[in-house]
Design a protein around this motif. Structure first.
Motif, mmCIF file in Angstrom:
data_model
loop_
_atom_site.group_PDB
_atom_site.id
_atom_site.type_symbol
_atom_site.label_atom_id
_atom_site.label_comp_id
_atom_site.label_asym_id
_atom_site.label_seq_id
_atom_site.Cartn_x
_atom_site.Cartn_y
_atom_site.Cartn_z
ATOM 1 N N PHE A 75 0.670 -1.592 0.109
ATOM 2 C CA PHE A 75 0.420 0.280 -0.158
ATOM 3 C C PHE A 75 0.722 1.131 -0.131
ATOM 4 O O PHE A 75 2.102 1.161 0.797
ATOM 5 N N TRP A 76 0.794 1.940 -1.000
ATOM 6 C CA TRP A 76 1.369 3.339 -0.972
ATOM 7 C C TRP A 76 0.135 4.587 -0.456
ATOM 8 O O TRP A 76 -0.582 4.762 -0.333
ATOM 9 N N HIS A 77 1.350 5.316 0.709
ATOM 10 C CA HIS A 77 0.265 5.824 1.245
ATOM 11 C C HIS A 77 0.518 7.237 1.106
ATOM 12 O O HIS A 77 0.204 8.162 1.293
ATOM 13 N N TRP A 78 1.812 7.900 0.467
ATOM 14 C CA TRP A 78 2.240 9.205 0.449
ATOM 15 C C TRP A 78 3.046 8.765 -1.345
ATOM 16 O O TRP A 78 4.696 8.510 -1.230
ATOM 17 N N ALA A 79 3.226 10.167 -1.915
ATOM 18 C CA ALA A 79 4.044 10.015 -2.624
ATOM 19 C C ALA A 79 4.215 11.712 -3.308
ATOM 20 O O ALA A 79 3.164 12.024 -3.631
ATOM 21 N N VAL A 80 5.860 12.120 -3.247
ATOM 22 C CA VAL A 80 5.877 13.640 -4.007
ATOM 23 C C VAL A 80 6.889 13.375 -5.196
ATOM 24 O O VAL A 80 8.110 13.165 -4.562
ATOM 25 N N ALA A 81 6.521 14.169 -6.039
ATOM 26 C CA ALA A 81 7.671 14.395 -7.204
ATOM 27 C C ALA A 81 8.173 16.034 -7.229
ATOM 28 O O ALA A 81 7.419 17.031 -6.743
ATOM 29 N N ASP A 82 9.176 15.963 -7.783
ATOM 30 C CA ASP A 82 9.485 17.478 -8.467
ATOM 31 C C ASP A 82 10.195 18.488 -6.772
ATOM 32 O O ASP A 82 10.221 19.661 -7.243
ATOM 33 N N ILE A 83 10.681 17.599 -6.416
ATOM 34 C CA ILE A 83 11.379 18.180 -5.179
ATOM 35 C C ILE A 83 12.257 19.167 -5.313
ATOM 36 O O ILE A 83 13.605 17.832 -5.558
ATOM 37 N N PRO A 84 12.657 20.460 -5.765
ATOM 38 C CA PRO A 84 14.149 21.256 -6.181
ATOM 39 C C PRO A 84 14.714 20.709 -5.124
ATOM 40 O O PRO A 84 15.669 20.094 -4.152
ATOM 41 N N ALA A 85 16.123 20.315 -6.106
ATOM 42 C CA ALA A 85 17.898 20.211 -5.634
ATOM 43 C C ALA A 85 17.911 20.682 -4.460
ATOM 44 O O ALA A 85 18.852 20.398 -3.649
ATOM 45 N N ASP A 86 17.828 22.017 -4.486
ATOM 46 C CA ASP A 86 18.373 22.266 -3.071
ATOM 47 C C ASP A 86 17.602 22.483 -2.364
ATOM 48 O O ASP A 86 17.788 23.272 -0.728
ATOM 49 N N ALA A 87 16.348 21.779 -1.838
ATOM 50 C CA ALA A 87 15.682 22.000 -0.798
ATOM 51 C C ALA A 87 16.025 20.669 0.095
ATOM 52 O O ALA A 87 16.345 19.051 -0.499
ATOM 53 N N THR A 88 15.856 20.861 1.286
ATOM 54 C CA THR A 88 16.767 19.989 2.336
ATOM 55 C C THR A 88 16.228 19.280 3.341
ATOM 56 O O THR A 88 16.355 19.093 4.153
ATOM 57 N N SER A 89 14.519 19.735 3.256
ATOM 58 C CA SER A 89 13.701 19.539 4.313
ATOM 59 C C SER A 89 12.548 19.669 3.628
ATOM 60 O O SER A 89 11.855 20.094 2.448
ATOM 61 N N LEU A 90 11.220 18.647 4.062
ATOM 62 C CA LEU A 90 9.651 19.061 4.285
ATOM 63 C C LEU A 90 9.283 19.045 5.449
ATOM 64 O O LEU A 90 9.939 18.867 6.267
ATOM 65 N N ASP A 91 8.256 20.470 5.781
ATOM 66 C CA ASP A 91 7.930 20.411 7.349
ATOM 67 C C ASP A 91 7.103 19.391 7.455
ATOM 68 O O ASP A 91 6.022 18.256 6.357
ATOM 69 N N ALA A 110 -1.442 11.327 -7.009
ATOM 70 C CA ALA A 110 -2.313 10.277 -5.718
ATOM 71 C C ALA A 110 -1.488 8.691 -5.595
ATOM 72 O O ALA A 110 -1.260 8.096 -5.884
ATOM 73 N N ASN A 111 -1.847 8.421 -4.098
ATOM 74 C CA ASN A 111 -1.903 7.674 -3.590
ATOM 75 C C ASN A 111 -3.181 6.211 -4.073
ATOM 76 O O ASN A 111 -3.853 6.288 -4.512
ATOM 77 N N ASP A 112 -2.783 5.056 -2.810
ATOM 78 C CA ASP A 112 -3.566 4.213 -3.114
ATOM 79 C C ASP A 112 -5.212 4.395 -2.879
ATOM 80 O O ASP A 112 -5.577 2.865 -3.200
ATOM 81 N N VAL A 113 -5.405 5.169 -1.977
ATOM 82 C CA VAL A 113 -6.832 6.031 -1.834
ATOM 83 C C VAL A 113 -7.323 7.083 -3.158
ATOM 84 O O VAL A 113 -8.372 7.391 -3.286
ATOM 85 N N ARG A 114 -6.568 6.755 -3.958
ATOM 86 C CA ARG A 114 -6.277 8.319 -5.009
ATOM 87 C C ARG A 114 -6.302 9.243 -4.401
ATOM 88 O O ARG A 114 -6.742 10.247 -4.961
ATOM 89 N N ALA A 115 -5.910 9.631 -3.116
ATOM 90 C CA ALA A 115 -6.143 10.936 -2.548
ATOM 91 C C ALA A 115 -4.093 11.615 -2.672
ATOM 92 O O ALA A 115 -3.434 11.194 -2.616
#
Length: 178
Positions: A75-91, A110-115
């Protein structure tokens, strides 16, 4: 424990830390799905920080996958793409619906519940301990859109299309369940 990345081509590791989750430790209630029935569950994505990735990194992908889900495909809960190379964190909470908590240019898939958001841990009763693989993949491309990935893609397609562009990976594996 065999992980979902063990059969993929080997890539160097880099460091990932979190104020909210610890590798090998149970999830905090805030990272559980609101529908899980866990007191304090918020569907709040964990804070993540990373360092030590290769200088050739052009973007990042962050995912959370549960290979122990009672399905043949996990089950995939989360997916984020295209985070810039100069980013070093997510809040904490960057996985909220919409992309407002993400760095400029980044987007949810979209994760496995398509959200197009983070959905927290919710291991069904009687299914044992679930291991949630939170991975940060350093890529050699500035955008996965050039590979055909869009917000409507699946996290599995994201992984398939980026595996040959992954130059390093950092993974945390908190758990939930019995």
């Amino acid at each position: 424990m065999t992980g979902p990345y063990d059969t993929l081509p080997a890539v160097p590791d880099f460091a990932v830390t979190s104020a909210d989750v610890t590798d090998g430790a149970p999830f905090s209630p805030a990272q559980f799905a609101a529908m899980s029935g866990v007191a304090g569950a918020e569907d709040r994505s964990p804070q993540l920080s990373w360092s030590g990735f290769p200088p050739a990194t052009r973007s990042f992908v962050v995912t959370m996958y549960d290979p122990d889900a009672p399905t043949p495909s996990g089950f995939w809960h989360w997916a984020v793409a295209d985070i810039p190379a100069d980013a070093t964190s997510l809040d904490a909470g960057a996985g909220a619906l919409g992309d407002g908590g993400l760095p400029d240019g980044a987007f949810h898939i979209a994760n496995d519940v398509r959200a197009t958001a983070y959905v927290g841990a919710a291991p069904p009763p009687g299914t044992g301990k679930h291991h949630y693989h939170i991975a940060i993949n350093a890529l050699d491309v500035p955008s996965v859109r050039a590979l055909g990935v869009t917000p409507e893609s699946t996290p599995a397609a994201l992984g398939f299309l980026t595996v040959g562009h992954t130059i390093a990976r950092a993974v945390l594996v908190p758990w939930a369940g019995e």
